[in-house]
Write a protein that holds these residues in place. Structure first.
Motif, PDB file in Angstrom:
ATOM      1  N   ALA A 153     -49.545  58.112 -20.236  1.00  0.00           N
ATOM      2  CA  ALA A 153     -49.923  57.923 -21.635  1.00  0.00           C
ATOM      3  C   ALA A 153     -50.337  56.475 -21.803  1.00  0.00           C
ATOM      4  CB  ALA A 153     -48.754  58.246 -22.547  1.00  0.00           C
ATOM      5  N   ALA A 154     -51.496  56.259 -22.390  1.00  0.00           N
ATOM      6  CA  ALA A 154     -51.976  54.892 -22.576  1.00  0.00           C
ATOM      7  C   ALA A 154     -52.074  54.592 -24.055  1.00  0.00           C
ATOM      8  CB  ALA A 154     -53.344  54.735 -21.927  1.00  0.00           C
ATOM      9  N   ASN A 155     -51.865  53.340 -24.404  1.00  0.00           N
ATOM     10  CA  ASN A 155     -51.978  52.942 -25.807  1.00  0.00           C
ATOM     11  C   ASN A 155     -53.373  52.417 -26.098  1.00  0.00           C
ATOM     12  OD1 ASN A 155     -49.372  53.584 -26.390  1.00  0.00           O
ATOM     13  ND2 ASN A 155     -48.590  51.522 -26.078  1.00  0.00           N
ATOM     14  N   SER A 168     -51.463  56.990 -28.923  1.00  0.00           N
ATOM     15  CA  SER A 168     -51.221  57.292 -27.532  1.00  0.00           C
ATOM     16  C   SER A 168     -52.258  58.304 -27.049  1.00  0.00           C
ATOM     17  CB  SER A 168     -49.822  57.875 -27.414  1.00  0.00           C
ATOM     18  OG  SER A 168     -49.522  58.116 -26.087  1.00  0.00           O
ATOM     19  N   LEU A 221     -56.526  48.108 -20.625  1.00  0.00           N
ATOM     20  CA  LEU A 221     -55.316  48.912 -20.489  1.00  0.00           C
ATOM     21  C   LEU A 221     -54.348  48.029 -19.730  1.00  0.00           C
ATOM     22  CD1 LEU A 221     -56.699  52.422 -19.489  1.00  0.00           C
ATOM     23  CD2 LEU A 221     -55.823  51.693 -21.697  1.00  0.00           C
ATOM     24  N   GLY A 222     -53.278  47.618 -20.388  1.00  0.00           N
ATOM     25  CA  GLY A 222     -52.384  46.671 -19.761  1.00  0.00           C
ATOM     26  C   GLY A 222     -53.095  45.344 -19.612  1.00  0.00           C
ATOM     27  N   THR A 223     -53.065  44.786 -18.402  1.00  0.00           N
ATOM     28  CA  THR A 223     -53.698  43.481 -18.219  1.00  0.00           C
ATOM     29  C   THR A 223     -55.105  43.612 -17.654  1.00  0.00           C
ATOM     30  OG1 THR A 223     -52.586  43.430 -16.099  1.00  0.00           O
ATOM     31  CG2 THR A 223     -51.557  42.220 -17.884  1.00  0.00           C
ATOM     32  N   TYR A 253     -50.626  51.637 -12.910  1.00  0.00           N
ATOM     33  CA  TYR A 253     -49.371  52.057 -13.521  1.00  0.00           C
ATOM     34  C   TYR A 253     -48.230  52.144 -12.508  1.00  0.00           C
ATOM     35  CZ  TYR A 253     -51.675  52.944 -17.956  1.00  0.00           C
ATOM     36  OH  TYR A 253     -52.332  52.785 -19.136  1.00  0.00           O
ATOM     37  N   ARG A 255     -47.727  53.822  -9.658  1.00  0.00           N
ATOM     38  CA  ARG A 255     -47.258  55.153  -9.304  1.00  0.00           C
ATOM     39  C   ARG A 255     -47.327  55.432  -7.800  1.00  0.00           C
ATOM     40  NH1 ARG A 255     -46.574  57.785 -14.295  1.00  0.00           N
ATOM     41  NH2 ARG A 255     -45.681  56.017 -15.335  1.00  0.00           N
TER      42      ARG A 255
ATOM     43  N   SER B  59     -43.151  48.856 -23.658  1.00  0.00           N
ATOM     44  CA  SER B  59     -44.266  48.435 -22.817  1.00  0.00           C
ATOM     45  C   SER B  59     -45.578  48.552 -23.577  1.00  0.00           C
ATOM     46  CB  SER B  59     -44.310  49.295 -21.571  1.00  0.00           C
ATOM     47  OG  SER B  59     -45.533  49.105 -20.910  1.00  0.00           O
ATOM     48  N   LYS B  60     -46.420  47.557 -23.386  1.00  0.00           N
ATOM     49  CA  LYS B  60     -47.700  47.569 -24.070  1.00  0.00           C
ATOM     50  C   LYS B  60     -48.648  48.601 -23.448  1.00  0.00           C
ATOM     51  CE  LYS B  60     -51.165  44.315 -25.696  1.00  0.00           C
ATOM     52  NZ  LYS B  60     -51.699  42.966 -25.534  1.00  0.00           N
ATOM     53  N   LEU B  61     -48.417  48.849 -22.175  1.00  0.00           N
ATOM     54  CA  LEU B  61     -49.278  49.756 -21.431  1.00  0.00           C
ATOM     55  C   LEU B  61     -49.201  51.166 -22.002  1.00  0.00           C
ATOM     56  CD1 LEU B  61     -51.019  49.067 -19.064  1.00  0.00           C
ATOM     57  CD2 LEU B  61     -49.178  49.731 -17.529  1.00  0.00           C
ATOM     58  N   SER B  62     -47.998  51.619 -22.203  1.00  0.00           N
ATOM     59  CA  SER B  62     -47.797  52.962 -22.726  1.00  0.00           C
ATOM     60  C   SER B  62     -46.315  53.126 -22.959  1.00  0.00           C
ATOM     61  CB  SER B  62     -48.309  53.990 -21.728  1.00  0.00           C
ATOM     62  OG  SER B  62     -47.276  54.840 -21.318  1.00  0.00           O
ATOM     63  N   PHE B  63     -45.948  53.988 -23.869  1.00  0.00           N
ATOM     64  CA  PHE B  63     -44.525  54.054 -24.196  1.00  0.00           C
ATOM     65  C   PHE B  63     -43.693  54.735 -23.128  1.00  0.00           C
ATOM     66  CE2 PHE B  63     -44.020  58.437 -25.293  1.00  0.00           C
ATOM     67  CZ  PHE B  63     -45.291  58.840 -25.623  1.00  0.00           C
ATOM     68  N   ILE B  64     -44.351  55.334 -22.118  1.00  0.00           N
ATOM     69  CA  ILE B  64     -43.524  55.921 -21.056  1.00  0.00           C
ATOM     70  C   ILE B  64     -43.249  54.922 -19.932  1.00  0.00           C
ATOM     71  CG2 ILE B  64     -44.158  58.329 -21.461  1.00  0.00           C
ATOM     72  CD1 ILE B  64     -46.124  58.047 -19.112  1.00  0.00           C
ATOM     73  N   GLU B  65     -43.906  53.762 -19.983  1.00  0.00           N
ATOM     74  CA  GLU B  65     -43.644  52.763 -18.956  1.00  0.00           C
ATOM     75  C   GLU B  65     -42.299  52.088 -19.204  1.00  0.00           C
ATOM     76  OE1 GLU B  65     -45.671  52.191 -16.223  1.00  0.00           O
ATOM     77  OE2 GLU B  65     -46.420  54.053 -17.065  1.00  0.00           O
ATOM     78  N   ASN B 235     -49.074  38.305 -19.644  1.00  0.00           N
ATOM     79  CA  ASN B 235     -49.758  38.207 -18.351  1.00  0.00           C
ATOM     80  C   ASN B 235     -48.905  38.622 -17.156  1.00  0.00           C
ATOM     81  OD1 ASN B 235     -52.235  37.386 -19.334  1.00  0.00           O
ATOM     82  ND2 ASN B 235     -51.507  35.278 -19.543  1.00  0.00           N
ATOM     83  N   SER B 236     -47.784  39.289 -17.402  1.00  0.00           N
ATOM     84  CA  SER B 236     -47.021  39.855 -16.295  1.00  0.00           C
ATOM     85  C   SER B 236     -47.410  41.328 -16.199  1.00  0.00           C
ATOM     86  CB  SER B 236     -45.530  39.729 -16.575  1.00  0.00           C
ATOM     87  OG  SER B 236     -45.145  40.747 -17.482  1.00  0.00           O
ATOM     88  N   GLU B 239     -46.248  43.663 -19.691  1.00  0.00           N
ATOM     89  CA  GLU B 239     -46.470  43.144 -21.036  1.00  0.00           C
ATOM     90  C   GLU B 239     -45.794  44.040 -22.061  1.00  0.00           C
ATOM     91  OE1 GLU B 239     -50.366  42.179 -22.190  1.00  0.00           O
ATOM     92  OE2 GLU B 239     -50.687  40.791 -20.529  1.00  0.00           O
ATOM     93  N   ARG B 241     -44.808  45.074 -26.295  1.00  0.00           N
ATOM     94  CA  ARG B 241     -45.250  45.057 -27.681  1.00  0.00           C
ATOM     95  C   ARG B 241     -44.002  45.235 -28.538  1.00  0.00           C
ATOM     96  NH1 ARG B 241     -49.666  46.546 -30.625  1.00  0.00           N
ATOM     97  NH2 ARG B 241     -50.799  46.965 -28.711  1.00  0.00           N
TER      98      ARG B 241
END
Lengths: 441, 388
Positions: A153-155, A168, A221-223, A253, A255, B59-65, B235-236, B239, B241
């Motif tokens: 899932a990505a934000n 999401s 997405l992320g960094t 991610y 994985r 996590s900023k990436l996604s809430f499952i991270e 920047n790690s 990241e 939120r």
């Protein structure tokens, strides 16, 4: 004695209404059509039927004089039917979108006990073992048509949301087999992503839901920066996803080499049981296989059921309100035509034709209201897109679907309301003492 | 008010009609009560003072991270942060994937940050002592008929146990109750277990947590605190939120569906229909009484008092019907919730719904009465008495 008679009659009426409504709900349309045809014949041929027809004609032709109160019935019932059809169309659209995502020839394999792809994890070894199953179809080069896929899932920023508001979205990492497994999916704009690059193709629904998903644009997405290179269309729940190369998604991610699921195209729809047995027989595997048809149907079942129940409960309460409204209007209409009806009865028209005429008039108004409500629901909501969180994890966008079956259901409700709302006033008209009514102002 | 008996008598001039009108108003406000309860309970999730005081970091990436547990100490050092706790999603199911449960593996101090959850202190102590213990929301206890002291098998949809299977077992040691019943729908359907036990057992989680919750001492500076937390991992690969729990809940709900919009449009349709039906009845009632109103005017009632009498009548009938309908909703809602055994949770009709309902009743009464009332006011005595 009189009171007993009254009570018996009331009980009989309630029983009659219950019976008619039950038959109305249970009987298929062709039986009802037959009943309607028989009724029309009775009106044409029998003596009392012809009387009923002519009384109805009188009532209908004077409708324009009661236009205010008659249109109240129409609009009231249109409101009920419109809301009902809209809510059911939402349930139907959701179910249709999710369940059309699958078919019987494609199987999905997940780790045992995982309810959804997002929860499943499978190792590289397990995937290689699955791909060897003999029931999987082979492509021209002899490779198994099985696509190991990764789902996260990505934000992303939501369209029309605040500056910092994220939604999401399901990001699917796929290999080149993914396209072969889904023959219905096509790229409508741009191109496919190139393996190994940070490129995305986005579903039409996802593009509608989130900002910055137009081809050529860049997003983070992320960094990491990603580029959108294409848009795809599939007419199912995949359209709410964004796709990228599985290797790149896995490294972003963290994985590793694991994947969430394997989509496998079977050599034949009937091969599924054998496929399932092959996987179950392998002691190295702890996986569960379903046809994608079953899988997506299971996913949509709960929500569409809840939506349907909400629609019917809300519709029922509104229908009760509308029945009382119709009763009110028809009682008033009967009262205002008391002298007219009494005259008819004085010159020899019997009770049944009068009852039938008032009932028919109410049901005609109801049918008009039902048609109006259905038409409004169709005009406003057919194709209306809404979105929800599917499975609590990612946005799924779907279209309201006002199908002919739903319109018919709405019309049935309208006629049922008309029947209940017209029956009591009709009986009042038929049983009013003629002399009193003639003297009425 | 001195004409109240007149208004009252006019209301029951035609009992059948009044009863039928009342019934459709009752139906409409019953629907309003049920729907508004749902709407306001959605709106009120996380809207309490406690929710504003808490920051949620994910996590900023996604809430499952997941996020590294080392962040806890660093967040705790930030100015304005009073306490930090963390939790991880467990993904529990009971008796197959059909029964998805809200299950979190949480730090021992988790409950300290949630004062709105009530647990017997002795049960909290028992929970802290028992590694496989879990605290279960009251609705959940009722739904599956669980008892304190029972050992319950749960499956995780995501995390395997130390033996590689997805089967886990936990002891129920206490019951979670919501202090404020408005949030009961969420709180009392929750299961809390030990993060330590979970983390040691499952091979997938190595010192990672799902999200952090921190309490700020000064709510006005919570935005700065949130920014400071996010700056820690900028920047790690992890990241973050951070936002107030309120904001997080609101954005989550917004994605659920346009609940407000759909419910709002249904209510719109309902009231439009109702307005029409009641308005029509009022018009009829006034039309019938034309000669009576003319008599009233003849014996000296002013035009404006006739206007107010008709308005009062229509407002009275809407208010009577509305109060009956809302009352019915207040009775039916909890009954449905109880009957479904926690499957459906209809919130009780709150004070806000009542107030909004009353305002609506008066407004609708005024609106539907307006036309007939104006007509009554302008009545020409001579014409009316002559029946023209």
């Amino acid at each position: 004695m009189n009171r007993l008679k009254k009570m018996l009659r009331a009980a009989g009426l309630v029983l009659l209404i219950a019976l008619v409504l039950a038959a109305w709900i249970l009987l298929p349309w062709w039986v009802l059509l037959g009943a309607a045809a028989a009724f029309a014949l009775w009106m044409l041929l029998a003596r009392s039927g012809r009387q009923a027809a002519s009384v109805t004609m009188v009532g209908v032709s004077t409708l324009s004089q009661r236009i205010g109160s008659s249109s109240v019935v129409i609009v009231g019932i249109a409101g009920v039917v419109g809301v009902l059809v809209a809510l059911l169309a939402m349930a139907e659209g959701y179910r249709h979108t999710v369940s059309s995502s699958g078919d019987e020839r494609t199987a999905i394999v997940l780790r045992g006990g995982s309810a959804a792809e997002l929860m499943s994890v499978m190792t590289r070894d397990a995937i290689t073992t699955i791909e060897r199953a003999p029931e999987i179809a082979r492509d021209a080069d002899g490779r198994p048509m099985a696509s190991p896929e990764l789902v996260v899932a990505a934000n992303l920023p939501v369209r029309g949301g605040g500056a910092d508001e994220d939604g999401s979205v399901q990001l699917r990492g796929v290999g080149d087999m993914a396209w072969a497994v889904r023959p219905d999916l096509e790229i409508v704009e741009g191109r496919r992503f190139e393996p190994g690059k940070r490129e995305l193709v986005v579903g039409k629904g996802a593009r509608r839901q989130f900002t910055g998903l137009d081809p050529g644009s860049e997003l983070r997405l992320g960094t990491q920066p990603w580029t959108v290179v294409g848009v795809f269309e599939s007419g199912d729940s995949m359209e709410s996803e964004i796709w990228a190369d599985a290797e790149v998604v896995a490294s972003t991610y963290g994985r590793g080499s694991s994947r969430a699921s394997v989509f496998a195209r079977l050599s034949d729809p009937s091969a599924f049981n054998a496929f399932k047995a092959t996987l179950a027989a392998d002691p190295r595997l702890q996986v569960e296989a379903k046809t994608t048809l079953d899988y997506f149907q299971d996913q949509s079942e709960g929500v569409s059921k809840v939506l349907r129940i909400i629609g019917i409960v809300v519709g029922s309460i509104m229908a009760i309100g509308a029945v009382f409204g119709a009763l009110n209007t028809m009682f008033a209409s009967v009262a205002s035509r008391a002298r007219e009806i009494a005259t008819l009865r004085a010159i020899g028209f019997r009770g049944v034709p009068v009852v039938v005429a008032v009932l028919l008039e109410t049901m005609l108004l109801a049918a008009l209201g039902g048609a109006l409500g259905g038409a409004i629901a169709w005009l406003v909501f057919n194709g209306y897109t809404a979105s929800t969180l599917a499975g609590g994890v990612a946005q799924l966008s779907f279209e309201f679907k006002v199908s002919p079956a739903l319109l018919w259901e709405g019309l049935k409700w309208a006629l049922a309301i008309g029947f209940v709302g017209g029956l009591f006033p009709a009986l009042r008209a038929a049983t009013m003492p003629v002399t009193d009514a003639l003297r009425a102002a | 008010m001195k004409y109240f008996h007149l208004v009252w008598a006019a209301l029951f001039r035609r009992k059948t009609r009044t009863f039928l009108t009342l019934a459709s108003i009752v139906a409409a406000f019953l629907l309003f009560g049920l729907l508004d309860g749902i709407r306001s309970s959605f709106a009120q999730l996380g809207q309490n003072a406690d929710g504003a005081q808490r920051l949620q970091t994910s996590s900023k990436l996604s809430f499952i991270e997941t996020l590294p547990i080392s962040l806890q100490g660093r967040i705790a050092n930030i100015d304005n942060i009073e306490a930090v706790t963390y939790a991880n999603w467990f993904g529990g199911t009971y008796q197959g994937p059909k029964n998805q449960l809200f299950t979190f593996a949480v730090a021992p101090n988790y409950l300290d940050l949630y004062p709105e959850i009530e647990v017997d202190p002795a049960q909290v102590e028992a929970w802290k002592r028992n590694r496989t213990g879990m605290l279960v929301g009251e609705t959940m206890m009722k739904r599956f008929d669980w008892k304190v002291g029972q050992r319950v098998p749960l499956q995780s949809g995501i995390y395997p146990n130390s033996d590689g299977s997805l089967d886990w077992a936990f002891d129920i040691v206490g019951v979670l109750r919501a202090k404020d019943k408005k949030s009961a729908g969420f709180t009392e359907a929750l299961i809390l277990m030990h993060y330590d036990y979970f983390e040691e057992s499952t091979p997938y989680v190595d010192g990672d947590v799902g999200w952090y919750i921190s309490r700020v001492s000064d709510v006005r500076r919570s935005d700065a605190a949130a920014k400071a937390i996010d700056a820690l991992s900028l920047n790690s690969p992890h990241e973050t939120r951070s936002m107030s729990e309120q904001a997080a809940m609101a954005s989550q709900l917004k994605q659920m569906a346009d609940v407000g919009l759909i419910v709002g449009s249904i209510m719109g349709a309902v009231f439009f229909t109702l307005l029409l039906l009641t308005g029509n009845t009022m018009a009829q009632a006034v039309r019938e009484r034309t000669s009576e109103l003319a008599v009233l005017k003849t014996i000296g009632f002013s035009s404006s008092s006739v206007l107010w009498m008709v308005l009062a009548e229509s407002m009275l009938i809407v208010v009577i019907g509305g109060v009956l309908g809302l009352g019915l909703a207040a009775v039916i809602g909890p009954a449905v919730s109880a009957g479904s055994g926690g499957m459906i949770s209809l919130p009780p009709v709150g004070l806000q719904s009542w107030l909004l309902g009353l305002v609506l009743m008066l407004a609708i009464g005024l609106l539907v009465g307006a036309l007939p009332a104006i007509r009554a006011m302008r009545l020409n005595i001579v014409d009316a008495l002559a029946g023209r």
